[in-house]
Every structure is written in structure tokens, then in C-alpha cells.
Design a protein around this motif. Structure first.
Motif, PDB file in Angstrom:
ATOM      1  N   ARG A 199       0.819  -1.147   0.057  1.00  0.00           N
ATOM      2  CA  ARG A 199       0.262  -0.493   0.042  1.00  0.00           C
ATOM      3  C   ARG A 199       1.357   1.153   0.378  1.00  0.00           C
ATOM      4  NH1 ARG A 199      -5.506  -1.718   1.802  1.00  0.00           N
ATOM      5  NH2 ARG A 199      -5.984  -3.539   0.599  1.00  0.00           N
ATOM      6  N   THR A 200       2.205   1.080  -0.305  1.00  0.00           N
ATOM      7  CA  THR A 200       3.118   2.738  -0.413  1.00  0.00           C
ATOM      8  C   THR A 200       3.845   2.097  -1.212  1.00  0.00           C
ATOM      9  OG1 THR A 200       4.990   1.052   1.668  1.00  0.00           O
ATOM     10  CG2 THR A 200       2.474   2.709   2.724  1.00  0.00           C
ATOM     11  N   LYS A 201       4.533   2.845  -1.444  1.00  0.00           N
ATOM     12  CA  LYS A 201       5.993   3.499  -2.276  1.00  0.00           C
ATOM     13  C   LYS A 201       7.069   2.553  -2.187  1.00  0.00           C
ATOM     14  CE  LYS A 201       3.126   7.080  -5.090  1.00  0.00           C
ATOM     15  NZ  LYS A 201       3.557   8.348  -5.299  1.00  0.00           N
ATOM     16  N   VAL A 202       6.844   1.293  -1.820  1.00  0.00           N
ATOM     17  CA  VAL A 202       8.005   0.608  -1.489  1.00  0.00           C
ATOM     18  C   VAL A 202       8.370   0.344  -3.007  1.00  0.00           C
ATOM     19  CG1 VAL A 202       9.133  -1.553  -0.136  1.00  0.00           C
ATOM     20  CG2 VAL A 202       7.320  -0.137   0.891  1.00  0.00           C
ATOM     21  N   ASN A 203       9.497   0.336  -3.510  1.00  0.00           N
ATOM     22  CA  ASN A 203      10.763  -0.278  -4.256  1.00  0.00           C
ATOM     23  C   ASN A 203      11.765  -0.478  -4.020  1.00  0.00           C
ATOM     24  OD1 ASN A 203       8.585   0.970  -6.274  1.00  0.00           O
ATOM     25  ND2 ASN A 203       9.778   3.272  -5.819  1.00  0.00           N
ATOM     26  N   TRP A 204      11.971  -0.458  -2.514  1.00  0.00           N
ATOM     27  CA  TRP A 204      13.719  -1.136  -1.756  1.00  0.00           C
ATOM     28  C   TRP A 204      13.744  -1.243  -0.447  1.00  0.00           C
ATOM     29  CZ3 TRP A 204      18.360  -2.172  -4.998  1.00  0.00           C
ATOM     30  CH2 TRP A 204      17.788  -0.868  -6.554  1.00  0.00           C
ATOM     31  N   VAL A 205      13.917  -2.723   0.404  1.00  0.00           N
ATOM     32  CA  VAL A 205      13.823  -4.033   0.934  1.00  0.00           C
ATOM     33  C   VAL A 205      14.934  -3.779   1.637  1.00  0.00           C
ATOM     34  CG1 VAL A 205      12.635  -5.544   2.188  1.00  0.00           C
ATOM     35  CG2 VAL A 205      11.452  -4.616   0.591  1.00  0.00           C
ATOM     36  N   LEU A 206      15.439  -3.347   2.737  1.00  0.00           N
ATOM     37  CA  LEU A 206      16.302  -4.025   3.359  1.00  0.00           C
ATOM     38  C   LEU A 206      15.949  -4.704   4.802  1.00  0.00           C
ATOM     39  CD1 LEU A 206      19.192  -2.998   5.165  1.00  0.00           C
ATOM     40  CD2 LEU A 206      18.679  -1.248   5.837  1.00  0.00           C
ATOM     41  N   ASP A 207      16.503  -5.744   4.435  1.00  0.00           N
ATOM     42  CA  ASP A 207      16.550  -6.797   5.457  1.00  0.00           C
ATOM     43  C   ASP A 207      17.517  -7.179   6.274  1.00  0.00           C
ATOM     44  OD1 ASP A 207      15.931  -9.145   6.721  1.00  0.00           O
ATOM     45  OD2 ASP A 207      16.254 -10.960   5.059  1.00  0.00           O
ATOM     46  N   ALA A 208      17.885  -6.684   7.770  1.00  0.00           N
ATOM     47  CA  ALA A 208      18.802  -6.347   8.452  1.00  0.00           C
ATOM     48  C   ALA A 208      18.390  -7.399   9.639  1.00  0.00           C
ATOM     49  CB  ALA A 208      18.497  -4.678   9.263  1.00  0.00           C
ATOM     50  N   ASP A 209      20.332  -7.760   9.351  1.00  0.00           N
ATOM     51  CA  ASP A 209      20.461  -9.084  10.419  1.00  0.00           C
ATOM     52  C   ASP A 209      21.206  -8.825  11.802  1.00  0.00           C
ATOM     53  OD1 ASP A 209      22.138 -11.663  11.317  1.00  0.00           O
ATOM     54  OD2 ASP A 209      20.220 -12.322  11.188  1.00  0.00           O
ATOM     55  N   ILE A 210      21.126  -8.852  12.645  1.00  0.00           N
ATOM     56  CA  ILE A 210      22.024  -8.323  13.979  1.00  0.00           C
ATOM     57  C   ILE A 210      22.857  -9.598  14.251  1.00  0.00           C
ATOM     58  CG2 ILE A 210      22.499  -7.096  16.231  1.00  0.00           C
ATOM     59  CD1 ILE A 210      19.581  -5.546  15.910  1.00  0.00           C
ATOM     60  N   GLY A 211      24.576  -9.540  14.165  1.00  0.00           N
ATOM     61  CA  GLY A 211      24.948 -10.288  14.529  1.00  0.00           C
ATOM     62  C   GLY A 211      24.999 -10.630  15.812  1.00  0.00           C
ATOM     63  N   SER A 212      24.596 -12.289  16.152  1.00  0.00           N
ATOM     64  CA  SER A 212      24.596 -12.516  17.628  1.00  0.00           C
ATOM     65  C   SER A 212      24.423 -12.070  18.438  1.00  0.00           C
ATOM     66  CB  SER A 212      26.055 -12.305  17.570  1.00  0.00           C
ATOM     67  OG  SER A 212      26.911 -14.169  17.474  1.00  0.00           O
ATOM     68  N   PHE A 213      23.332 -10.751  18.619  1.00  0.00           N
ATOM     69  CA  PHE A 213      22.482  -9.815  19.688  1.00  0.00           C
ATOM     70  C   PHE A 213      22.636 -10.353  20.504  1.00  0.00           C
ATOM     71  CE2 PHE A 213      18.519  -8.180  20.770  1.00  0.00           C
ATOM     72  CZ  PHE A 213      19.046  -6.691  21.803  1.00  0.00           C
ATOM     73  N   PHE A 214      21.610 -11.135  21.396  1.00  0.00           N
ATOM     74  CA  PHE A 214      21.324 -11.784  22.711  1.00  0.00           C
ATOM     75  C   PHE A 214      22.488 -12.057  23.467  1.00  0.00           C
ATOM     76  CE2 PHE A 214      16.775 -12.030  20.358  1.00  0.00           C
ATOM     77  CZ  PHE A 214      16.537 -12.007  22.183  1.00  0.00           C
ATOM     78  N   ASP A 215      23.420 -12.413  22.212  1.00  0.00           N
ATOM     79  CA  ASP A 215      25.103 -12.895  22.866  1.00  0.00           C
ATOM     80  C   ASP A 215      26.037 -10.914  23.136  1.00  0.00           C
ATOM     81  OD1 ASP A 215      24.753 -15.437  23.509  1.00  0.00           O
ATOM     82  OD2 ASP A 215      25.236 -16.227  21.420  1.00  0.00           O
TER      83      ASP A 215
END
Length: 510
Positions: A199-215
Motif C-alpha cells: 500500500r505504499t511506494k516501497v521499491n527497495w527492502v533492507l533485510d537487516a540481521d544483527i549478528g549474535s544480538f542476544f550474546d
């Protein structure tokens, strides 16, 4: 940073009308629902219900809502004997014991005396947190995920304090944060993301992964974040005890200089609190200051997806995000963090440039795909992740081996429960092929298990298909289309609403 008033954010979940409807009106207030929990057994009939606990903490909630800059200097008295009993009743009855080897049932045999003693130790400062017992579970990619199993009394105290802190932080957390929050689930997050992309003009998606966040999260930064709102030193000391309790692995206690154990009762709230200050408030401010096109954010615990109208803004945000994470002892995984061209016009643009189909990304167990409906229009399609499905099938195969000599009706009833549970999460529109494939593979595993019961067994596919038709549910969508449920959950959402300068759709995904 934490004292900014939250504006009417796009995709913010379920808002009630503001008290003052003038121009400009008062801020909308996010509607919250009570989280479901374990039913209280007869042996724990004296514990408080979730509703009564919420009523007793209502003054805390109202104070947090009224004073965004206020610090709470007296909170521990809310951790009462009654709340500790309620916290005990909310724990999983069959959970694995910690280093104390104490089970839920054993503790409940003398619940009144045990809780009264625990309450006294907590309030006079004699309570000591025990190290978590290290346990590993297999991940879909073959690696091992470390979990920390806390001692039973640590779970009780953590669960009680989390109930108190939720009364404060649920008034602070932003609309696009979904993970481990009361009244919010994974499908709420998936709905918000789907509506945001379509429903919005999304043309690019950032899939971000935080490395070993809980540690990796910094104890010192976490305590500083807590102190923004919590001024009760006894509560700060309690949190410090849990962070520094360490973990026991192979009989050896190892100190923890950073991180919070995955699996600990308090870890989800502490993780949300950390990322509220590190990511949420910063991302909202970044959008207000730097974005000229439309931008959406969705975060479930440490899984982050951001959508952008313009490529240049997406790349700038990704670069700024790396710097931001490094400032707070976190890093983005170099291989799993990706910026991809995605959205309603991505396929056409890539065709004009002589490229292939748009890339896909994974989020909360689903692979998100730029597809086409039967009428030929753009359609965001979601399919179960193949690696997760294979991991589930391996677990079913192992369990069938253990149940090989059970009767066919017993095996069928168990497999029916497994398939039904899988469908309850994965049966979303556009995922029928994956559901059918999963059911087909389960039937094949069942056939091989039956054949191995005897060298003379000649179980045919025809017989297994008849058994599957009797015991296994048929694949069909159990969830509505995201926009339909989103409109019901957020009745004030209007596709045409716009917020300058980012131009975001109003609703529940920031």
C-alpha cells in the motif's frame, strides 16, 4: 531521545481516538490486548488473574503515559506475594529445570511458604540469582543456538518484574515494534509488513540481521537505558544480578560480560528495551530528518525489515545503521544483511535493465516474493521457508522412528496434531503449494515408518493416502489476507493518510 513525543506513525497498531480531537489533536493511544497465558490449575487457585494484575498496575501505566520524562523511584513494592504467585502460575509446567534441578510441580507442593520466603529475600536484598544452565538446540542451517535455562525462582522473580516493567514500557515502545509484546504476535507483524509493501511506494527492502544480538548487547548500555525510566536502585540491582549470574556449561560456571541468555524470562523485554533506544527512536528520527520518499519499518525482536521508495535513501540508511549499531556494541551480519530491489514495480524495472526476477527475502518463517495474481496484477506472495520446512520434517522423521511400534491410530492422531500445528502458523494466502508439499512429505515419512516395522510390510501409497485423508488436515488458508485483518485490527487506518516528510501510510508498521 526517549522524551520525544511519538507522532502518528504509519502502520502503528490499533489506535483509539485521541482525547482532544482539536487541530492539532492529542496523540492517538495504541490499543493493547491482554496476552494469553497458562490456565491456573486448582492447586494455584489463590493466584491473581492476569486481569486483576493489570488492574493493580494500572496506576503505574497511567503514570508512565502521563509523564514520558518521569523516572519511577519506587517500583519493587509492586512485586508482591500475590504477583509472585501469579508469575509462578504463568510459567510453563513442563519446562526443563535449571541448575537448581527444581521443577514447577515440586515448587508448587508448598507454594505459599516458598513464595513468602522468596518475597522476603527479594525485598531485603538476600535474593541471589543462580547461573543459567546452558542448553543448545539445532538451527535450520545446522548450527547450534545457545539457550540459557534459568533456575525456577529466577524465572518467577523475572516474570513478576517483567509484568511491572511492561506497564511502563508498553507506553513507550513504538508502533513498529512487535516482538514479545502483550497483544502482539508474529502474524500482526507480518500483516503490517505486507500492507506496508503493497500500500505504499516501497521499491527497495533492507533485510537487516544483527549478528549474535542476544550474546552481544552491552550490560553497561542496557543499565543506562533502564535508568532513563527506572530510578528504583533495587530494581536496577535485580536486573544486574540476572545479567551477571553467568552460565553453567559442563559443570563449570562461566561469567557473562555481555549479552542476556536466550530463553530467560526477562530477556525479551530487555532486548526490546535495548533496541528501543538503539534502533526504534533513532530510526523514527532518521526518517523525519532525512527521508523524502516513503519509508516503513517493522521490527520483531532483533529481526528488522525496512522499506524505501528511493534507492539512495535506502543505501544511506543502511550505512548509517551500521555506524549506529557499532556505537552500541552491535554489528550487522555482513552476509545476511541485504538491500534488494523489491515491490510493485521491481519486476518491470529489472526487465527493462535486462535483469532477472526480483530477489526474495525471509522474515518470520516466510519467504517474501514479488509475484502476480491470477489477474496479472502485482501480489506480495509468502511461502514457507524451505530450510525451516526441511528441519521440521527431520524432527518428524526422528519422532516417527521412536513411535514406530505405536498403533496406526496413535501415530495418525499424533501426526494430525503436528500437521495442524504447522498449518495454524503457515496457512496464509498464497502458501497452498508449500502446505501441500509439507503434507505430502509427512505422508511419505509415515509410509516409510510403517514399512520399517516389519520386513514383510507392504504398505502402499494408496493405503497411506487413505490414512492421511482420515488423520491429516487438508491444506487450506486459515489466515485472512493481510490487508483484511489489518483493517479490522486497525480500524483508523486510512490508505490515503500521509505524514510529511516521509509520506508514510498511517497504521501499524512504523
Amino acid at each position: 531521545m526517549m522524551h520525544e513525543r511519538e507522532k502518528s506513525d504509519p502502520f502503528k497498531v490499533a489506535q483509539k481516538p485521541a482525547n482532544n480531537p482539536g487541530q492539532p489533536g492529542a496523540e492517538p493511544v495504541e490499543r493493547r490486548e491482554g496476552a494469553e497465558g497458562n490456565a491456573v490449575e486448582p492447586s494455584t487457585h489463590r493466584t491473581l488473574s492476569r486481569a486483576s494484575v493489570s488492574q493493580r498496575l494500572d496506576r503505574v501505566r497511567q503514570a508512565a503515559k502521563a509523564g514520558k520524562k518521569e523516572r519511577f523511584t519506587a517500583l519493587l513494592h509492586h512485586v508482591s506475594v500475590e504477583l509472585l504467585k501469579a508469575a509462578y502460575s504463568w510459567l510453563k509446567r513442563d519446562a526443563a529445570p535449571g541448575v537448581d534441578q527444581l521443577t514447577w510441580k515440586q515448587y508448587g507442593q508448598d507454594l505459599e511458604a516458598n513464595v513468602v520466603d522468596l518475597h522476603a529475600r527479594v525485598h531485603r536484598g538476600a535474593y541471589r540469582a543462580l547461573p543459567s544452565r546452558r542448553h543448545y538446540i539445532a538451527k535450520a542451517d545446522g548450527r547450534q543456538r545457545p539457550l540459557g535455562i534459568a533456575a525456577l525462582e529466577d524465572k518467577i522473580v523475572q516474570r513478576a518484574l517483567v509484568e511491572v516493567l511492561n506497564a511502563i514500557y508498553e507506553e513507550d515502545f513504538l508502533g513498529f515494534s512487535y516482538g514479545f509484546r502483550p497483544g502482539r504476535g508474529q502474524h500482526d507483524c507480518l500483516d503490517a509488513l505486507a500492507v506496508g509493501i503493497t500500500r505504499t511506494k516501497v521499491n527497495w527492502v533492507l533485510d537487516a540481521d544483527i549478528g549474535s544480538f542476544f550474546d552481544s548487547l552491552s550490560h553497561s548500555w542496557l543499565v543506562r537505558f533502564v535508568e532513563h525510566r527506572i530510578g528504583d536502585p533495587r530494581v536496577i540491582r535485580l536486573i544486574g544480578k540476572w545479567l551477571k549470574a553467568g552460565v553453567m556449561e559442563d559443570g563449570v560456571v562461566k561469567p557473562t560480560a555481555a549479552g542476556t541468555p536466550q530463553g530467560a524470562v526477562a530477556s525479551p523485554l530487555l532486548a526490546n528495551l535495548y533496541l528501543h533506544y538503539v534502533f526504534d527512536l533513532w530510526a523514527r528520527r532518521w526518517r523525519e530528518r532525512h527521508a523524502r520518499g516513503q519509508v516503513i519499518f517493522v521490527r520483531y525482536a532483533d529481526d528488522i525489515v525496512a522499506g524505501f521508495e528511493h534507492e539512495a535513501e535506502a543505501r544511506r540508511f543502511m550505512a548509517d545503521l551500521r555506524v549506529r549499531m557499532e556505537q552500541f556494541a552491535l554489528t550487522l551480519h555482513p552476509e545476511k544483511t541485504r538491500l534488494i530491489e523489491f515491490g510493485r514495480v521491481a519486476a518491470e524495472r529489472r526487465v527493462r535493465r535486462g535483469l532477472g526476477k526480483p530477489e526474495t527475502f525471509n522474515f518470520l518463517g516466510f519467504t517474501h516474493i514479488c509475484g502476480r495474481s491470477q489477474s496479472g496484477t502485482y501480489q506480495l506472495q509468502r511461502k514457507s521457508r524451505r530450510d525451516r520446512m526441511r528441519a521440521t520434517l527431520r524432527e518428524i522423521k526422528e519422532e516417527l522412528r521412536r513411535r514406530r511400534h505405536d498403533s496406526i491410530p496413535e501415530q495418525g492422531r499424533w501426526l494430525g496434531q503436528v500437521v495442524r500445528g504447522y498449518f495454524n502458523y503457515h496457512a496464509v494466502p498464497t502458501n497452498n503449494k508449500s502446505l501441500s508439499a509439507f503434507r505430502h512429505h509427512v505422508s511419505g515419512l509415515w509410509r516409510r515408518a510403517l514399512q520399517r516395522r516389519s520386513q514383510k510390510d507392504r504398505t502402499t501409497w494408496a493405503r497411506v493416502l487413505r490414512l492421511a485423508a482420515h488423520y491429516l488436515p487438508a491444506p487450506q488458508p486459515l489466515h485472512p489476507w493481510p490487508a483484511v485483518r489489518f483493517a479490522v485490527t486497525h480500524p483508523r487506518w486510512e490508505p490515503g493518510a500521509r505524514i510529511a516528510p516521509a509520506g508514510i501510510c498511517a497504521g501499524g508498521a512504523g
